[in-house]
Design an enzyme around this catalytic site. Structure first.
Site, PDB file in Angstrom:
ATOM      1  N   ASP A  11       0.452  -1.524  -0.110  1.00 18.63           N
ATOM      2  CA  ASP A  11      -0.020  -0.522   0.445  1.00 18.63           C
ATOM      3  C   ASP A  11       0.635   1.427   0.359  1.00 18.63           C
ATOM      4  O   ASP A  11       1.636   1.164   1.132  1.00 18.63           O
ATOM      5  CB  ASP A  11      -0.970   0.152   0.870  1.00 18.63           C
ATOM      6  CG  ASP A  11      -1.764  -1.623   1.505  1.00 18.63           C
ATOM      7  OD1 ASP A  11      -1.443  -2.017   0.493  1.00 18.63           O
ATOM      8  OD2 ASP A  11      -2.874  -1.514   2.116  1.00 18.63           O
ATOM      9  N   ASP A 132     -15.096  -3.961  -1.562  1.00 19.16           N
ATOM     10  CA  ASP A 132     -14.986  -3.653  -0.029  1.00 19.16           C
ATOM     11  C   ASP A 132     -16.060  -3.423   0.611  1.00 19.16           C
ATOM     12  O   ASP A 132     -16.728  -2.459   0.624  1.00 19.16           O
ATOM     13  CB  ASP A 132     -13.689  -2.104  -0.045  1.00 19.16           C
ATOM     14  CG  ASP A 132     -12.528  -2.384  -0.814  1.00 19.16           C
ATOM     15  OD1 ASP A 132     -12.693  -3.204  -0.722  1.00 19.16           O
ATOM     16  OD2 ASP A 132     -12.138  -1.198  -1.011  1.00 19.16           O
TER      17      ASP A 132
END
Length: 249
Positions: A11, A132
């Protein structure tokens, strides 16, 4: 040989390799100043695919760390998939042009139906849909907002429009080291009838084995982030457990 793929995650925020807790930008841990070096390490340890998230891009609504992503994709000898802020065909084409193997469409999958259908029609298996979920409902804009659309309904709808791969993240498990929501992931695979990559909460080799036993039911891989950085999971050992080759290349 298992067809289950382990995706080591990187990330990227402000050019660094970080992890967030439950998607909260205020709860950030910096693990390395060089995402490029981390990607090289995952590949050297036997990683077969690299998962990148442009956190700045997810928040901004357009790719921000594309220079770093391009460097990783150019030098990696394994496929790279990237998500975070992809909202236009131009953004998608730019990343694919940089050598990215698969792009992940997240927020736009719910907010821009025309764009999503166009990307699926044009690029097919080079596209994964990132869903998500918070309490079963789709979250968008870097998890900052929660919609009124159920995750399974969105998966079913997009599978009918050509989506072949989904990445499912249970936000409540992400970065919490509590194990994955196996039941939720299986429900997603059943609803979509497509390949689902699990994300969020994978903490141990046992978690990976719990997911791997369902590889015949649509759970075809797992994204692992924090557990690799904390040492809870060793990538080489995990790959051996899954019946894949590992070790320094």
């Amino acid at each position: 040989m298992s067809s289950f793929i382990l995706y080591p995650a990187i990330d990227i925020r402000d050019g660094k390799c970080v992890r967030l807790q439950q998607g909260d930008y205020a709860q950030e841990t910096i693990y390395n100043d060089s995402p490029v070096e981390v990607a090289k390490s995952w590949e050297e340890q036997g990683g077969q695919y690299i998962h990148l998230v442009d956190l700045d891009g997810a928040k901004a609504g357009c790719p921000v760390n594309d220079a770093i992503i391009g460097t990783i994709a150019k030098h990696a000898n394994v496929p790279v998939q990237v998500g975070g802020g992809l909202r236009t065909l131009a953004d998608v084409e730019k990343l694919l042009g940089l050598g990215v193997s698969r792009v992940i469409i997240g927020t736009a999958a719910i907010n821009d139906q025309a764009f999503t259908e166009a990307v699926l029609a044009k690029y097919g298996d080079k596209v994964a849909i990132g869903i998500d979920a918070r309490n079963g409902y789709v979250a968008t804009h870097g998890w900052l907002n929660t919609s009124e659309v159920r995750a399974e309904d969105l998966a079913r709808e997009l599978a009918a429009k050509g989506a072949e791969t989904f990445i499912y993240t249970d936000i409540s498990r992400d970065g919490m080291m509590q194990g994955p929501n196996v039941e939720g992931i299986l429900s997603m695979a059943k609803a979509s009838g497509r390949s689902v990559i699990a994300s969020g909460g994978v903490t141990s080799l046992n978690d990976l084995q719990r997911l791997n036993v369902h590889s015949g039911s649509g759970i075809d891989g797992a994204i692992v982030g924090k557990a690799l950085y904390t040492g809870n999971i060793n990538l080489g050992e995990a790959l051996q457990t899954l019946g894949q080759s590992s070790g320094l290349r």
